[in-house]
Design a protein around this motif. Structure first.
Motif, PDB file in Angstrom:
ATOM      1  N   ARG A  42       0.831  -1.199   0.000  1.00 17.13           N
ATOM      2  CA  ARG A  42       0.000   0.000   0.000  1.00 17.13           C
ATOM      3  C   ARG A  42       0.867   1.250   0.000  1.00 17.13           C
ATOM      4  NH1 ARG A  42       0.290  -1.619   5.448  1.00 17.13           N
ATOM      5  NH2 ARG A  42       0.822   0.081   6.873  1.00 17.13           N
ATOM      6  N   SER A  43       0.321   2.303  -0.570  1.00 22.11           N
ATOM      7  CA  SER A  43       0.928   3.635  -0.511  1.00 22.11           C
ATOM      8  C   SER A  43      -0.118   4.552   0.090  1.00 22.11           C
ATOM      9  CB  SER A  43       1.316   4.119  -1.906  1.00 22.11           C
ATOM     10  OG  SER A  43       1.849   5.421  -1.850  1.00 22.11           O
ATOM     11  N   LEU A  44       0.207   5.147   1.247  1.00 22.86           N
ATOM     12  CA  LEU A  44      -0.767   5.916   1.997  1.00 22.86           C
ATOM     13  C   LEU A  44      -0.743   7.386   1.608  1.00 22.86           C
ATOM     14  CD1 LEU A  44      -0.220   4.373   5.548  1.00 22.86           C
ATOM     15  CD2 LEU A  44      -1.897   3.726   3.825  1.00 22.86           C
ATOM     16  N   GLN A  45      -1.877   8.034   1.799  1.00 25.16           N
ATOM     17  CA  GLN A  45      -2.011   9.456   1.486  1.00 25.16           C
ATOM     18  C   GLN A  45      -1.009  10.298   2.270  1.00 25.16           C
ATOM     19  OE1 GLN A  45      -6.014  10.800   2.034  1.00 25.16           O
ATOM     20  NE2 GLN A  45      -5.594  12.894   1.437  1.00 25.16           N
ATOM     21  N   GLY A  46      -0.716   9.900   3.508  1.00 19.13           N
ATOM     22  CA  GLY A  46       0.163  10.683   4.363  1.00 19.13           C
ATOM     23  C   GLY A  46       1.644  10.384   4.201  1.00 19.13           C
ATOM     24  N   VAL A  55       8.568  -2.106  -4.006  1.00 19.77           N
ATOM     25  CA  VAL A  55       9.798  -2.889  -3.874  1.00 19.77           C
ATOM     26  C   VAL A  55       9.526  -4.333  -3.478  1.00 19.77           C
ATOM     27  CG1 VAL A  55      10.289  -2.403  -1.431  1.00 19.77           C
ATOM     28  CG2 VAL A  55      12.189  -2.697  -3.061  1.00 19.77           C
ATOM     29  N   SER A  56       8.413  -4.605  -2.826  1.00 17.14           N
ATOM     30  CA  SER A  56       8.076  -5.977  -2.438  1.00 17.14           C
ATOM     31  C   SER A  56       7.488  -6.781  -3.589  1.00 17.14           C
ATOM     32  CB  SER A  56       7.094  -5.971  -1.263  1.00 17.14           C
ATOM     33  OG  SER A  56       5.857  -5.403  -1.655  1.00 17.14           O
ATOM     34  N   GLU A  57       7.401  -6.168  -4.774  1.00 13.96           N
ATOM     35  CA  GLU A  57       6.813  -6.812  -5.949  1.00 13.96           C
ATOM     36  C   GLU A  57       5.410  -7.339  -5.647  1.00 13.96           C
ATOM     37  OE1 GLU A  57      10.020  -9.633  -6.746  1.00 13.96           O
ATOM     38  OE2 GLU A  57      10.637  -8.368  -8.427  1.00 13.96           O
ATOM     39  N   PRO A  58       4.510  -6.452  -5.228  1.00 19.11           N
ATOM     40  CA  PRO A  58       3.172  -6.900  -4.825  1.00 19.11           C
ATOM     41  C   PRO A  58       2.355  -7.411  -6.000  1.00 19.11           C
ATOM     42  CG  PRO A  58       3.218  -4.510  -5.002  1.00 19.11           C
ATOM     43  CD  PRO A  58       4.640  -4.982  -5.169  1.00 19.11           C
ATOM     44  N   ARG A  59       1.429  -8.297  -5.697  1.00 15.36           N
ATOM     45  CA  ARG A  59       0.453  -8.751  -6.677  1.00 15.36           C
ATOM     46  C   ARG A  59      -0.802  -7.897  -6.623  1.00 15.36           C
ATOM     47  NH1 ARG A  59      -1.596 -13.415  -5.690  1.00 15.36           N
ATOM     48  NH2 ARG A  59      -2.012 -13.904  -7.876  1.00 15.36           N
ATOM     49  N   LEU A  60      -0.987  -7.181  -5.503  1.00 13.57           N
ATOM     50  CA  LEU A  60      -2.073  -6.218  -5.358  1.00 13.57           C
ATOM     51  C   LEU A  60      -1.499  -4.964  -4.706  1.00 13.57           C
ATOM     52  CD1 LEU A  60      -5.065  -5.344  -5.402  1.00 13.57           C
ATOM     53  CD2 LEU A  60      -5.325  -6.452  -3.161  1.00 13.57           C
ATOM     54  N   LEU A  61      -1.639  -3.840  -5.386  1.00 12.78           N
ATOM     55  CA  LEU A  61      -1.138  -2.564  -4.875  1.00 12.78           C
ATOM     56  C   LEU A  61      -2.321  -1.670  -4.546  1.00 12.78           C
ATOM     57  CD1 LEU A  61       1.227  -0.607  -4.338  1.00 12.78           C
ATOM     58  CD2 LEU A  61       1.044   0.102  -6.734  1.00 12.78           C
ATOM     59  N   LEU A  62      -2.349  -1.151  -3.311  1.00 17.81           N
ATOM     60  CA  LEU A  62      -3.412  -0.275  -2.832  1.00 17.81           C
ATOM     61  C   LEU A  62      -2.865   1.145  -2.777  1.00 17.81           C
ATOM     62  CD1 LEU A  62      -4.506  -2.537   0.157  1.00 17.81           C
ATOM     63  CD2 LEU A  62      -5.427  -2.569  -2.178  1.00 17.81           C
ATOM     64  N   LEU A  63      -3.474   2.054  -3.524  1.00 16.73           N
ATOM     65  CA  LEU A  63      -2.994   3.432  -3.609  1.00 16.73           C
ATOM     66  C   LEU A  63      -4.065   4.378  -3.073  1.00 16.73           C
ATOM     67  CD1 LEU A  63      -1.434   3.413  -7.209  1.00 16.73           C
ATOM     68  CD2 LEU A  63      -0.233   3.194  -5.025  1.00 16.73           C
ATOM     69  N   ASP A  64      -3.690   5.187  -2.080  1.00 19.20           N
ATOM     70  CA  ASP A  64      -4.609   6.135  -1.474  1.00 19.20           C
ATOM     71  C   ASP A  64      -4.193   7.552  -1.860  1.00 19.20           C
ATOM     72  OD1 ASP A  64      -6.579   7.307   0.056  1.00 19.20           O
ATOM     73  OD2 ASP A  64      -5.529   7.053   1.959  1.00 19.20           O
ATOM     74  N   MET A  77      -5.765  -1.244  -6.799  1.00 19.52           N
ATOM     75  CA  MET A  77      -6.966  -0.577  -6.306  1.00 19.52           C
ATOM     76  C   MET A  77      -6.567   0.852  -5.965  1.00 19.52           C
ATOM     77  SD  MET A  77      -9.344  -1.497  -3.001  1.00 19.52           S
ATOM     78  CE  MET A  77     -10.030  -0.142  -2.037  1.00 19.52           C
ATOM     79  N   LEU A  78      -7.167   1.804  -6.649  1.00 21.43           N
ATOM     80  CA  LEU A  78      -6.798   3.215  -6.567  1.00 21.43           C
ATOM     81  C   LEU A  78      -7.952   4.020  -5.978  1.00 21.43           C
ATOM     82  CD1 LEU A  78      -5.063   5.741  -7.459  1.00 21.43           C
ATOM     83  CD2 LEU A  78      -6.184   5.532  -9.682  1.00 21.43           C
ATOM     84  N   VAL A  79      -7.717   4.639  -4.822  1.00 30.06           N
ATOM     85  CA  VAL A  79      -8.683   5.562  -4.232  1.00 30.06           C
ATOM     86  C   VAL A  79      -8.189   6.971  -4.543  1.00 30.06           C
ATOM     87  CG1 VAL A  79      -9.734   6.387  -2.099  1.00 30.06           C
ATOM     88  CG2 VAL A  79      -9.304   3.944  -2.411  1.00 30.06           C
TER      89      VAL A  79
END
Length: 266
Positions: free
Chosen positions: A90-94, A175-184, A215-217
């Motif tokens: 995940r990549s967080l808004q903050g 960097v962890s080579e995710p199969r699902l990336l969550l972007l906020d 998944m992009l918010v």
């Protein structure tokens, strides 16, 4: 609970009948959708629609009172400290960059190496740990080059322009080579050209490496229209529309709830 998973392709996330209540307030009501393998799915809606709550459910910060999540067909009970092990990042808004670490060290920290190699391997310094650490540093170095962070590799986060900090946070998630990336809200605070560059990067994710679902918010309507294969629109905690961007954009309920000004101006 999903443990370590294969990285052969993007993940398949299913959200089914999720309801979240805080006291007498219903933040999400019977929310359901899918992120299919290799898909970029956008979640949009006006302020207070439930986007942040939904993101927190998928990240494991918030437990729903009803409903369930599955990842690749298995029941998924996410916890923030176990996401990398499940093939999720995940990549967080903050941003959340570590102030005492350099840019490169921040990116490496996203690899979750202890979770991937196992606690005993790390404690005993077995060869697998050394091998994984080398691979992690190689991936971090490659992302530094790919995202144009070479000039900042040894800089501290507090010295970075905001747009550069956003790229560091994204690199740490990748960097962890995710199969699902969550972007906020990855486009928050970025200029026009930077949003275009971000869009190009997001659209490349499903085809890079082993593949990645996203998944992009996001509030930035132009970005979601550019990069998303499908959209889910929330309003007052309910799903009011789903579909490809072109169809959702023309939906009267969506225009009334959220996109009216943007649609009229386009």
């Amino acid at each position: 609970m999903v443990e370590e998973v294969s990285t052969r392709s993007g993940a398949h996330l299913s959200v089914e009948g999720v309801t979240v209540q805080f006291g007498g307030l219903t933040a999400l009501s019977d929310v359901g959708f899918e992120v299919r393998p290799g898909q970029v799915l956008g979640v949009i809606g006006p302020n207070g629609a439930g986007k942040t709550t939904l993101f927190n459910v998928v990240c494991g910060f918030t437990r729903p009172q009803q409903g369930r999540l599955t990842l690749d067909g298995q029941v998924f009970r996410p916890a923030p400290q176990r996401l990398v092990r499940s093939g999720v990042s995940r990549s967080l808004q903050g941003l959340g960059l570590f102030p005492g670490l350099s840019v490169l060290e921040n990116i490496v920290a996203g690899g979750g190496s202890a979770a991937r190699t196992g606690w005993w391997s790390g404690l005993l310094a077995l060869p697998r740990t050394d091998r994984d650490e080398r691979r992690l540093h190689e991936r971090a170095g490659a992302l530094v080059d790919e995202l144009g962070l070479g000039a900042y590799a040894h800089a501290q986060p507090g010295t970075l322009p905001y747009a550069v900090s956003k790229r560091v946070a994204l690199a740490r998630a990748l960097v962890s080579e995710p199969r699902l990336l969550l972007l906020d809200e990855p486009a928050g605070g970025l200029g026009h050209d930077e949003v275009l560059e971000l869009g190009e990067l997001i659209t490349s994710l499903p085809s890079r490496g082993a593949g990645c679902s996203v998944m992009l918010v996001e509030h930035h309507v132009d970005l979601v229209m550019q990069v998303c294969d499908e959209l889910v629109v929330l309003d007052f905690g309910r799903v009011i529309a789903t579909g490809v961007p072109e169809v959702v954009r023309e939906d009267p309920a969506v225009a009334e709830a959220y996109l009216g000004a943007e649609v009229d101006a386009s």
